[in-house]
Design an enzyme around this catalytic site. Structure first.
Site, PDB file in Angstrom:
ATOM      1  N   SER A  30       0.842  -1.201   0.000  1.00 13.10           N
ATOM      2  CA  SER A  30       0.000   0.000   0.000  1.00 13.10           C
ATOM      3  C   SER A  30       0.867   1.237   0.000  1.00 13.10           C
ATOM      4  O   SER A  30       2.013   1.214   0.465  1.00 13.10           O
ATOM      5  CB  SER A  30      -0.877   0.023   1.258  1.00 13.10           C
ATOM      6  OG  SER A  30      -1.547   1.258   1.383  1.00 13.10           O
TER       7      SER A  30
ATOM      8  N   TYR B 210      -2.066  -1.237  10.513  1.00 14.50           N
ATOM      9  CA  TYR B 210      -2.178  -1.549   9.081  1.00 14.50           C
ATOM     10  C   TYR B 210      -0.954  -1.063   8.308  1.00 14.50           C
ATOM     11  O   TYR B 210      -0.325  -1.823   7.549  1.00 14.50           O
ATOM     12  CB  TYR B 210      -3.446  -0.898   8.533  1.00 14.50           C
ATOM     13  CG  TYR B 210      -3.629  -1.022   7.042  1.00 14.50           C
ATOM     14  CD1 TYR B 210      -4.195  -2.170   6.498  1.00 14.50           C
ATOM     15  CD2 TYR B 210      -3.242   0.004   6.172  1.00 14.50           C
ATOM     16  CE1 TYR B 210      -4.368  -2.290   5.123  1.00 14.50           C
ATOM     17  CE2 TYR B 210      -3.413  -0.106   4.809  1.00 14.50           C
ATOM     18  CZ  TYR B 210      -3.974  -1.258   4.289  1.00 14.50           C
ATOM     19  OH  TYR B 210      -4.143  -1.381   2.928  1.00 14.50           O
TER      20      TYR B 210
HETATM   21  P1  NAD Z   1     -11.503  -5.987   0.027  1.00 13.74           P
HETATM   22  O1  NAD Z   1     -12.211  -5.890   1.334  1.00 13.74           O
HETATM   23  O2  NAD Z   1     -12.341  -6.136  -1.174  1.00 13.74           O
HETATM   24  O3  NAD Z   1     -10.476  -7.181   0.048  1.00 13.74           O
HETATM   25  C1  NAD Z   1      -9.798  -7.608   1.190  1.00 13.74           C
HETATM   26  C2  NAD Z   1     -10.025  -9.101   1.304  1.00 13.74           C
HETATM   27  O4  NAD Z   1      -9.180  -9.618   2.319  1.00 13.74           O
HETATM   28  C3  NAD Z   1     -11.429  -9.483   1.713  1.00 13.74           C
HETATM   29  O5  NAD Z   1     -12.279  -9.648   0.607  1.00 13.74           O
HETATM   30  C4  NAD Z   1     -11.207 -10.805   2.452  1.00 13.74           C
HETATM   31  O6  NAD Z   1     -11.553 -11.889   1.616  1.00 13.74           O
HETATM   32  C5  NAD Z   1      -9.726 -10.841   2.703  1.00 13.74           C
HETATM   33  N1  NAD Z   1      -9.465 -11.096   4.117  1.00 13.74           N
HETATM   34  C6  NAD Z   1      -9.426 -10.212   5.132  1.00 13.74           C
HETATM   35  N2  NAD Z   1      -9.176 -10.863   6.289  1.00 13.74           N
HETATM   36  C7  NAD Z   1      -9.066 -12.189   5.974  1.00 13.74           C
HETATM   37  C8  NAD Z   1      -8.805 -13.363   6.724  1.00 13.74           C
HETATM   38  N3  NAD Z   1      -8.586 -13.304   8.056  1.00 13.74           N
HETATM   39  N4  NAD Z   1      -8.780 -14.552   6.072  1.00 13.74           N
HETATM   40  C9  NAD Z   1      -8.992 -14.624   4.750  1.00 13.74           C
HETATM   41  N5  NAD Z   1      -9.211 -13.533   3.974  1.00 13.74           N
HETATM   42  C10 NAD Z   1      -9.241 -12.339   4.587  1.00 13.74           C
HETATM   43  O7  NAD Z   1     -10.588  -4.704  -0.085  1.00 13.74           O
HETATM   44  P2  NAD Z   1      -9.391  -4.314  -1.088  1.00 13.74           P
HETATM   45  O8  NAD Z   1      -9.228  -2.871  -0.910  1.00 13.74           O
HETATM   46  O9  NAD Z   1      -9.589  -4.866  -2.415  1.00 13.74           O
HETATM   47  O10 NAD Z   1      -8.133  -4.998  -0.389  1.00 13.74           O
HETATM   48  C11 NAD Z   1      -7.240  -5.850  -1.070  1.00 13.74           C
HETATM   49  C12 NAD Z   1      -5.824  -5.510  -0.653  1.00 13.74           C
HETATM   50  O11 NAD Z   1      -5.498  -4.215  -1.134  1.00 13.74           O
HETATM   51  C13 NAD Z   1      -5.589  -5.491   0.845  1.00 13.74           C
HETATM   52  O12 NAD Z   1      -4.348  -6.090   1.134  1.00 13.74           O
HETATM   53  C14 NAD Z   1      -5.502  -4.016   1.135  1.00 13.74           C
HETATM   54  O13 NAD Z   1      -4.723  -3.742   2.266  1.00 13.74           O
HETATM   55  C15 NAD Z   1      -4.851  -3.506  -0.120  1.00 13.74           C
HETATM   56  N6  NAD Z   1      -4.970  -2.084  -0.373  1.00 13.74           N
HETATM   57  C16 NAD Z   1      -6.180  -1.522  -0.591  1.00 13.74           C
HETATM   58  C17 NAD Z   1      -6.259  -0.163  -0.829  1.00 13.74           C
HETATM   59  C18 NAD Z   1      -7.563   0.514  -1.067  1.00 13.74           C
HETATM   60  O14 NAD Z   1      -7.594   1.739  -1.103  1.00 13.74           O
HETATM   61  N7  NAD Z   1      -8.651  -0.199  -1.243  1.00 13.74           N
HETATM   62  C19 NAD Z   1      -5.096   0.615  -0.837  1.00 13.74           C
HETATM   63  C20 NAD Z   1      -3.882   0.006  -0.613  1.00 13.74           C
HETATM   64  C21 NAD Z   1      -3.821  -1.342  -0.372  1.00 13.74           C
END
Ligand code: NAD
Ligand code: MG
Length: 301
Positions: free
Chosen positions: A193, A206
Site C-alpha cells: 500500500s 495496518y
Molecule cells: P476488500 O475488502 O475487497 O479485500 C480484502 C479481502 O481480504 C477481503 O475480501 C477478504 O476476503 C480478505 N481477508 C481479510 N481478512 C481475511 C482473513 N482473516 N482470512 C482470509 N481472507 C481475509 O478490499 P481491497 O481494498 O480490495 O483490499 C485488497 C488488498 O489491497 C488489501 O491487502 C488491502 O490492504 C490492499 N490495499 C487496498 C487499498 C484501497 O484503497 N482499497 C489501498 C492500498 C492497499
C-alpha cells in the site's frame, strides 16, 4: 457504463476513464461485501479484455472475492489462467459472483473459504489449491484487513495482533507452504500500500504491516531469484472497495475518498489488475523485488 467505455486496451483519458465518486457515509461489518457497496465498484467485469498473457497458469489469489483481488481474478481468468479463490466464509455471496465470471471466461474456479490468520489454514489452503488446480505457478497475496483507530490508547492488543496475523504473518506462511509446489517460472505478487511510505495517523497497525510486506518482498525476491521464482509487489493508492466502509476509513472521510490524488479521483479495482498481470506474466522476467505503485500519481520513494 457501456460495454467497452472503460476497456484497458482502448486509448482514453485516465482522468475521465472513471467518474469522480462521492460515496455516501455508510458502514458494513468486517469484512464488507461488494454486493452492498454504494456506489458499486468496477472490477473489470464488463470491460477487461484478455489477450492470453497468462495462458495455462494456475493461480491462488487471496481476498479474491471482492475489490482488488476480484479484479485480479477476473483478469487472470480472461488472460487464460485457472484460479483458486481464497476469502472468508462470510463473503460467499461475493465469491460466487466472481466464480461465475471465471467460468464465463472458460476457466476453472476453485473456491476455498477460510481464515488466513489461522496458521494451519494457510497450509491447508495452499495444499488444496495445488491439488484442485493440478499444481500452482502463481500466488497473489492480496488479502488484508484495515481498521481505522484515531488514538493509540484505543488500539487494542487484539487488533494489533489480528492485523499482523492477516496482513503479513499469513503471507510468510502461505509463501512457505507454496514453495514446494512452485516450478521455475512461477511468480508471487504481494499487495502492499501507499501506507507503507505515507502512513496515516489512524492506521498504525495496518501501515506497519504494509511496510513489512514491501521489505519481505525485496528479501524473498533476492532469495528466490536463483530458483527462477520472481517475487514482486503492487502498492495501491486509494481504491474504492468494501475495505473502506468496514471501518477502513473514518466514516466522515468517505465522501472525499481519493479526491486528494494528483489525478483527482479514487481508483477502481480494475485499474490494479494489469499491474498484477504484468508482474505474473513472463514479460516481466527481469523485474524482481519491485513494488509497482498504482496510486493516481502520489510520489513514492
Ligand atoms: P476488500 O475488502 O475487497 O479485500 C480484502 C479481502 O481480504 C477481503 O475480501 C477478504 O476476503 C480478505 N481477508 C481479510 N481478512 C481475511 C482473513 N482473516 N482470512 C482470509 N481472507 C481475509 O478490499 P481491497 O481494498 O480490495 O483490499 C485488497 C488488498 O489491497 C488489501 O491487502 C488491502 O490492504 C490492499 N490495499 C487496498 C487499498 C484501497 O484503497 N482499497 C489501498 C492500498 C492497499
Ligand atoms: Mg471481500
Amino acid at each position: 457504463m457501456s460495454e467497452h467505455s472503460t476497456d484497458q486496451l482502448t486509448f482514453q483519458n485516465p482522468v475521465t476513464r472513471f467518474p469522480v465518486i462521492s460515496p455516501p457515509v455508510q458502514h458494513q461489518p468486517e469484512p464488507g461485501l461488494d454486493q452492498e457497496l454504494v456506489p458499486q465498484t468496477d472490477r473489470g467485469q464488463h470491460s477487461y479484455r484478455g489477450i492470453g498473457r497468462l495462458t495455462g497458469r494456475k493461480a491462488l489469489i487471496t481476498g479474491a472475492d471482492s475489490g482488488i483481488g476480484a479484479a485480479v481474478a477476473i483478469a487472470f481468468a480472461r488472460e487464460g489462467a485457472d484460479v483458486a479463490l481464497s476469502y472468508l466464509p462470510a463473503e460467499e455471496e461475493d465469491a460466487q459472483e466472481i466464480r461465475s465470471f471465471i467460468e464465463d471466461a472458460g476457466r476453472r474456479a476453485v473456491l476455498l473459504p477460510g481464515d488466513i490468520s489461522d496458521r494451519d489454514f494457510c497450509e491447508r489452503l495452499v495444499a488444496e489449491a495445488a491439488e484442485c488446480l493440478g499444481g500452482l505457478d502463481a500466488l497473489i497475496n492480496n488479502a488484508g484487513r484495515q481498521i481505522s483507530v484515531e488514538d493509540i490508547a484505543d488500539l487494542p492488543d487484539e487488533q494489533w495482533t489480528a492485523t499482523f496475523d492477516t496482513n503479513i504473518h499469513a503471507i510468510y506462511r502461505i509463501c512457505r507452504a507454496a514453495l514446494p509446489h512452485l516450478p521455475a517460472g512461477s511468480t508471487i505478487v504481494n499487495t502492499t500500500s501507499i501506507q507503507a511510505y505515507k502512513p496515516s495517523p489512524h492506521l498504525l497497525d495496518y501501515a506497519s504491516t504494509k511496510a513489512a510486506i514491501n521489505n519481505f518482498t525485496k528479501g524473498l525476491g533476492q532469495q528466490l531469484a536463483p530458483r527462477g521464482i520472481r517475487v514482486n509487489a503492487v502498492a495501491p493508492g486509494p481504491i474504492w472497495t468494501p475495505l473502506q466502509v468496514s471501518d477502513g476509513q473514518p466514516k466522515e472521510a468517505l465522501p472525499d475518498f481519493g479526491t486528494n490524488t494528483p489525478i483527482g479521483r479514487a481508483g477502481q479495482p480494475t485499474e490494479l489488475a494489469p499491474a498484477f498481470v504484468f508482474l505474473t506474466s513472463p514479460e516481466s522476467s527481469y523485474v524482481i523485488g519491485e513494488t509497482l505503485n498504482v496510486n493516481g500519481g502520489t510520489p513514492s520513494p
